[in-house]
Design an enzyme around this catalytic site. Structure first.
Site, mmCIF file in Angstrom:
data_model
loop_
_atom_site.group_PDB
_atom_site.id
_atom_site.type_symbol
_atom_site.label_atom_id
_atom_site.label_comp_id
_atom_site.label_asym_id
_atom_site.label_seq_id
_atom_site.Cartn_x
_atom_site.Cartn_y
_atom_site.Cartn_z
ATOM 1 N N THR A 43 22.335 -27.183 -19.894
ATOM 2 C CA THR A 43 23.229 -26.638 -20.919
ATOM 3 C C THR A 43 22.453 -25.814 -21.943
ATOM 4 O O THR A 43 22.989 -24.864 -22.517
ATOM 5 C CB THR A 43 23.959 -27.790 -21.649
ATOM 6 N N LEU B 241 29.256 -18.320 -18.503
ATOM 7 C CA LEU B 241 30.403 -17.576 -17.961
ATOM 8 C C LEU B 241 31.439 -18.557 -17.412
ATOM 9 O O LEU B 241 31.083 -19.499 -16.690
ATOM 10 C CB LEU B 241 29.960 -16.635 -16.829
ATOM 11 N N VAL C 50 16.073 -42.932 -20.921
ATOM 12 C CA VAL C 50 16.505 -44.171 -20.265
ATOM 13 C C VAL C 50 15.570 -44.406 -19.090
ATOM 14 O O VAL C 50 15.374 -43.520 -18.241
ATOM 15 C CB VAL C 50 17.965 -44.049 -19.785
ATOM 16 N N HIS D 160 17.925 -21.163 -10.109
ATOM 17 C CA HIS D 160 18.805 -19.991 -10.011
ATOM 18 C C HIS D 160 18.319 -19.008 -11.075
ATOM 19 O O HIS D 160 18.030 -19.401 -12.195
ATOM 20 C CB HIS D 160 20.238 -20.495 -10.215
ATOM 21 N N TYR E 192 26.170 -11.640 -11.148
ATOM 22 C CA TYR E 192 27.143 -11.664 -12.245
ATOM 23 C C TYR E 192 26.483 -11.158 -13.520
ATOM 24 O O TYR E 192 25.243 -11.175 -13.647
ATOM 25 C CB TYR E 192 27.748 -13.064 -12.419
ATOM 26 N N ASP F 3 47.681 -42.887 1.530
ATOM 27 C CA ASP F 3 48.680 -43.484 2.417
ATOM 28 C C ASP F 3 47.933 -44.135 3.568
ATOM 29 O O ASP F 3 46.897 -43.634 4.016
ATOM 30 C CB ASP F 3 49.728 -42.469 2.897
HETATM 31 P P1 FAD Z 1 22.517 -31.056 -18.735
HETATM 32 O O1 FAD Z 1 22.808 -30.009 -19.709
HETATM 33 O O2 FAD Z 1 21.297 -30.865 -17.906
HETATM 34 O O3 FAD Z 1 22.423 -32.395 -19.529
HETATM 35 C C1 FAD Z 1 21.898 -33.570 -18.971
HETATM 36 C C2 FAD Z 1 21.059 -34.214 -20.034
HETATM 37 O O4 FAD Z 1 20.636 -35.494 -19.566
HETATM 38 C C3 FAD Z 1 19.808 -33.440 -20.330
HETATM 39 O O5 FAD Z 1 19.839 -33.013 -21.666
HETATM 40 C C4 FAD Z 1 18.700 -34.403 -20.022
HETATM 41 O O6 FAD Z 1 17.608 -34.283 -20.904
HETATM 42 C C5 FAD Z 1 19.376 -35.733 -20.128
HETATM 43 N N1 FAD Z 1 18.704 -36.776 -19.342
HETATM 44 C C6 FAD Z 1 18.329 -36.713 -18.040
HETATM 45 N N2 FAD Z 1 17.708 -37.853 -17.685
HETATM 46 C C7 FAD Z 1 17.704 -38.650 -18.763
HETATM 47 C C8 FAD Z 1 17.200 -39.938 -19.008
HETATM 48 N N3 FAD Z 1 16.584 -40.646 -18.065
HETATM 49 N N4 FAD Z 1 17.349 -40.461 -20.232
HETATM 50 C C9 FAD Z 1 17.983 -39.761 -21.217
HETATM 51 N N5 FAD Z 1 18.456 -38.515 -21.038
HETATM 52 C C10 FAD Z 1 18.328 -37.979 -19.814
HETATM 53 N N6 FAD Z 1 27.615 -22.943 -15.566
HETATM 54 C C11 FAD Z 1 28.728 -22.269 -15.917
HETATM 55 O O7 FAD Z 1 29.793 -22.859 -15.949
HETATM 56 N N7 FAD Z 1 28.696 -20.942 -16.190
HETATM 57 C C12 FAD Z 1 27.545 -20.242 -16.142
HETATM 58 O O8 FAD Z 1 27.525 -19.040 -16.385
HETATM 59 C C13 FAD Z 1 26.361 -20.916 -15.769
HETATM 60 N N8 FAD Z 1 25.213 -20.230 -15.659
HETATM 61 C C14 FAD Z 1 24.084 -20.890 -15.321
HETATM 62 C C15 FAD Z 1 22.908 -20.164 -15.251
HETATM 63 C C16 FAD Z 1 21.735 -20.797 -14.934
HETATM 64 C C17 FAD Z 1 20.476 -20.005 -14.873
HETATM 65 C C18 FAD Z 1 21.749 -22.187 -14.642
HETATM 66 C C19 FAD Z 1 20.505 -22.883 -14.264
HETATM 67 C C20 FAD Z 1 22.920 -22.904 -14.705
HETATM 68 C C21 FAD Z 1 24.098 -22.271 -15.044
HETATM 69 N N9 FAD Z 1 25.301 -22.962 -15.117
HETATM 70 C C22 FAD Z 1 26.443 -22.297 -15.489
HETATM 71 C C23 FAD Z 1 25.392 -24.397 -14.812
HETATM 72 C C24 FAD Z 1 25.418 -25.214 -16.085
HETATM 73 O O9 FAD Z 1 24.386 -24.819 -16.920
HETATM 74 C C25 FAD Z 1 25.268 -26.698 -15.783
HETATM 75 O O10 FAD Z 1 26.044 -27.040 -14.685
HETATM 76 C C26 FAD Z 1 25.681 -27.552 -16.970
HETATM 77 O O11 FAD Z 1 25.025 -27.127 -18.121
HETATM 78 C C27 FAD Z 1 25.370 -29.015 -16.730
HETATM 79 O O12 FAD Z 1 25.662 -29.766 -17.868
HETATM 80 P P2 FAD Z 1 25.273 -31.308 -17.936
HETATM 81 O O13 FAD Z 1 25.680 -31.791 -19.260
HETATM 82 O O14 FAD Z 1 25.802 -31.976 -16.753
HETATM 83 O O15 FAD Z 1 23.700 -31.317 -17.720
#
Ligand code: FAD
Length: 832
Positions: free
Chosen positions: A43, A49, A177, A228, A262, A555
């Protein structure tokens, strides 16, 4: 309220904290390994987008909820969503057709959009190349969705943290964690370097770290972290002064899927994302180790070094499409990490083996708030109001959660992310993962296989091609258009003809089967199903599993083989996990009522032997009494077929006389050969799913997951007959009573296409009086009834005889609501 720990403060975790706290839960802690100001997950760098339209109704609903929520999330008068619109371009005829289909999905799911021509594309996006592209293609048109736009994901996280903190949510940043505490099959807390945080519910929202969290509790989380590429250019002269904010944008977000690209504006720069490069699986041990103090936009664990050589070919495509980029260069680029899954869907739900451990991962920013809302409903009300069957954590078969399978299929999804894909298009690999004992014979007969849940399923048999020359003219189906002809064959008409006039042999092995045994088996099934299954051994009952709100969670066909033994035909692994969890809880609560649920799909096999001559065939290989008295409709008994022990069930999904014949896997091939040989003089054929699907729709048999889901109740779905009269006390019963009193607003209706020739495929919008009013679920050509059939959800006020229109590739096809079933309403054929 219960103590909830959310792992991860990305867009999913923070939205979940908000959705729970707005629903009144007060005891919520979010634990994040990175600093809260910039956690360093996907994030933190997402360009945000949001293209809402998706073939999946659920995913589209998640996206539109996310748009609405981010629009309402404001600070200093600026919201977290910039509704600049979305424009998807077509530079090939195939893509333009795909966009028309996509507009159909948008209309079906309630999103406004329109197809625009090349001039209008240029009007909305003046940077577009108005002339020929490098290889002679040009922009042919586009799909414009005005409500799409840009999410400010990282800012939304900060606003959600402030909002939820004010509502009492606790945040612990820079705290990883390291383990999950559990006792007696339930979570009790999470371990961190600072000690244990007690919890009744733990929700892993750890993004691409999800697999690592899953491992802490022995749960396979089938996602693959992939890199990506995303770049930003140097400023464009033509954008100078146009967008005020550094990340501001005013032009629509743009997709150029014919080149896997994109685009969005970042002030006077253009940001470009590419899926054109090779898939880059990420070694989780090699992530950049970034301390809290060093975390920045350019330095975070989810951001790998840019590999220019992978982007270089795309850069030419970018400049070709947007000539103004010739005056710029790539100023900044990175290989960002996020999650892919075997089918592209998110992973949501509770671990079947550890109560209270939930997952919400592999979620895009696009769907984040919608996913969080559904998760909050799941936690608080134990069910979501959105149909989650394509998102369930437990939807995969065990083999589909292996590292090798997840890696291969997820990488393939990355490669195909922007491809024009037919709804039936099978994956090329891995194939032949699960085959029935009849597979060798099916191959000899030239089966055309498609894959489902790892199983190879014949759709038709080339060996039946010779029947086409004998096919009576009235059985000949109209020619299909190019799209609907894909993965379909005229041979299916011959297979339907033979099934309705002689006898067909169908491989039903891939349909999931469970064995439910123990003194508590009857109580379990009585409690969970709408049917009265407390009947004598030999009874078979078609019934529903409902959620508490009366929505149809599945079902099932329940066959009572013995006092304490039932065999169930179910829909997917989700049913298996639901039933085994319920069985475990029942057994723990009262050991005298223990019950065990096992998956017997792979160790058994099933042939559907159906057709008016089925009894003649069986008469040659079995001395058991299979007359109407010997084995009535919807009854089962053990028989012998040429010495092979077989459980015969008098059922038919195609609406003909016959039986489902079950035996264990080692006898399968022999059973097939015996039946085939015995049927030769009666014109037996092996038949596939093509004929099967057509015949089931002629009979009006619903397919769960397509025709009805947890969003639908039995009566409006035309399944009221499967709710046992006067039965009370089962899950969902109270909701049904309440619902029965209010007339349903919608109904699942049978449509037939007026011109008798135009086929549709499913998910198309249906128009009533010129306005979009519903959508198609299943569709097929009815070979026996000689018409294209489409089932559709429509307002209840639309009734039999009413004219409607189905939109197929932008063209309106006239259809009529028709009384169902279309074939054999008196059930004479089934009852033999
Ligand atoms: P994250 O944002 O990764 O959050 C997970 C959090 O968990 C992290 O902050 C991490 O530190 C924490 N965590 C992990 N393990 C532990 C632990 N053991 N203990 C405590 N904390 C932990 N999506 C779109 O919809 N539109 C877009 O245009 C888009 N563009 C993208 C472009 C790029 C280059 C990339 C890489 C991704 C893009 N995405 C896009 C996808 C999108 O960024 C992600 O799918 C989304 O941000 C995921 O959110 P999240 O909260 O699941 O994960």
């Amino acid at each position: 309220s219960p103590r909830v720990v959310i792992i991860g403060a990305g867009i999913v975790g923070t939205n979940l904290a908000d959705e729970l706290s707005t629903r009144g839960w007060t005891n919520i802690t979010v634990v994040e390994q990175g600093p809260l100001e910039l956690a360093g997950g996907s994030t933190s760098h997402a360009p945000g987008l949001v293209f809402q339209t998706n073939p999946s109704k659920t995913m589209t609903e998640f996206a539109s909820y996310t748009v609405d929520k981010l629009l309402s999330l404001t600070a200093d008068g600026v919201s977290c969503f910039n509704q600049v619109g979305g424009l998807e371009l077509a530079t090939t005829e195939a893509r333009l057709e795909d966009l028309k289909r996509k507009l159909g999905y948008a209309t079906s799911w309630g999103i406004e959009g329109r197809i625009i021509d090349a001039d209008e594309c240029e009007k909305y996006y003046p940077l577009l190349n108005p002339g020929a592209l490098a290889d002679g293609r040009r922009v042919l048109g586009g799909l414009l969705v005005p409500s799409d736009g840009l999410a400010s994901a990282a800012r939304a996280v900060q606003l959600l943290i402030s909002k939820t903190r004010a509502a009492g949510v606790t945040y612990q940043g820079s705290t990883a964690v390291t383990g999950i505490e559990q006792a007696g099959g339930k979570v009790t807390g999470v371990q961190t370097a600072d000690g244990v945080i007690p919890a009744d519910i733990v929700v892993s929202c750890a993004g691409f770290w999800g697999r690592e969290l899953g491992k802490m509790v022995g749960l396979k989380v089938p996602l693959l972290p992939l890199a990506h590429q995303y770049v930003k250019t140097t400023p464009l002269d033509s954008l100078r002064g146009v967008n005020e904010l550094p990340n501001g944008a005013s032009k629509p977000i743009l997709r150029y899927q014919d080149r896997d690209l994109y685009f969005r504006e970042h002030g006077d720069r253009i940001g470009i994302g590419s899926y054109a490069h090779k898939p880059m699986p990420v070694d989780m041990n090699a992530l950049p180790k970034v301390g809290a103090e060093d975390m920045s936009d350019h330095n975070m664990p989810s951001r790998l070094d840019f590999t220019l050589e992978d982007f270089a070919p795309s850069w030419e495509d970018c400049q070709d499409l947007l000539p103004a980029l010739h005056g710029t260069r790539i100023e900044d680029g990175f290989n960002g990490i996020f999650s892919f899954t075997p089918d592209g869907g998110p992973l949501m739900g509770e671990s079947p083996d550890l109560d209270g451990f939930f997952v919400a991962e592999a979620v895009w920013v696009t769907h984040s708030a919608g996913v969080a809302k559904a998760m909050a409903e799941l936690l608080i009300e134990s069910q979501s109001r959105t149909d989650l069957h394509g998102c369930e954590l437990t939807r995969f078969e065990e083999v589909q959660t292996s590292d090798a399978y997840v890696s291969e299929t997820s990488q393939q999804n990355f490669v195909e992310i922007y491809d024009v894909l037919h709804p039936l298009q099978p994956r090329e690999s891995p194939r032949d993962l699960r085959v029935s004992p009849f597979n060798v014979r099916q191959k000899e007969l030239g089966a055309f296989f498609l894959e489902s849940a790892g199983w190879e399923r014949p759709h038709w048999f080339e060996a039946n091609r010779s029947l086409l020359s004998e096919l009576p003219v009235e059985w000949q189906a109209p020619e299909r258009d190019e799209w609907s002809a894909m993965f379909s064959s005229p041979i299916s008409a011959a297979e339907a003809w033979k099934t309705r006039t002689a006898v067909g042999l169908y491989d039903m092995t891939p349909l999931k089967r469970l064995s439910v045994v123990g003194p508590g088996a009857e109580a379990l099934l009585q409690r969970l199903s709408t049917g009265n299954i407390a009947k004598k051994p030999g009874a078979v009952t078609y019934c529903l599993l409902l959620a508490d709100d009366g929505g149809i969670r599945s079902d099932v066909t329940v066959a009572r083989l013995a006092e304490e033994e039932f065999q169930l035909g179910v829909n997917s692994n989700v049913d298996f996990d639901y039933l085994r969890v319920e069985a475990r809880q029942q057994s723990l609560a009262d050991s005298s009522q223990w019950v065990h649920v096992s998956d017997i799909t792979g160790s058994t096999c099933c042939i559907g032997l159906w057709g008016p001559l089925a009894r003649e065939v069986m008469g040659k290989v079995s001395t058991d009494d299979l007359t109407n008295d010997g084995l009535k409709y919807f009854r089962t008994k053990e028989i012998s077929v040429g010495g092979i022990p077989v459980t015969a069930m008098r059922l038919s999904y195609v609406g003909e006389l016959g039986w489902e014949l079950y035996t264990t896997a080692e006898y399968g091939l022999k059973l097939w050969d015996l039946l085939f040989e015995a049927g030769r003089e009666h014109g037996i054929i092996a038949a596939g799913r093509g004929a099967f699907n057509s015949m089931r729709l002629e009979k009006g048999y619903r397919l769960w997951g397509t025709d009805m889901t947890s969003q639908h109740q039995p009566y409006e779905s035309g399944l009221g007959f499967s709710v046992a009269k006067d039965k009370t006390g089962f899950v969902g019963a109270e909701a049904l009573v309440a619902r029965k009193e209010q007339p349903a607003a919608r109904a699942l209706r049978c449509l037939t296409v007026d011109d008798g020739t135009s086929l549709v495929l499913g998910k198309e919008p249906v128009f009533v009086g010129g306005s979009a009013a519903g959508y198609v679920t299943s569709a097929a050509y009815g070979y026996t009834v000689r018409k294209p059939i489409a089932y559709a959800w429509l307002p209840a006020s639309v009734s039999v005889g009413d004219p409607v229109e189905i939109e197929y590739f932008g063209r309106r096809v006239a259809a009529t609501v028709t009384a169902e079933p279309l074939f054999d309403p008196g059930m004479e054929r089934l009852r033999g």
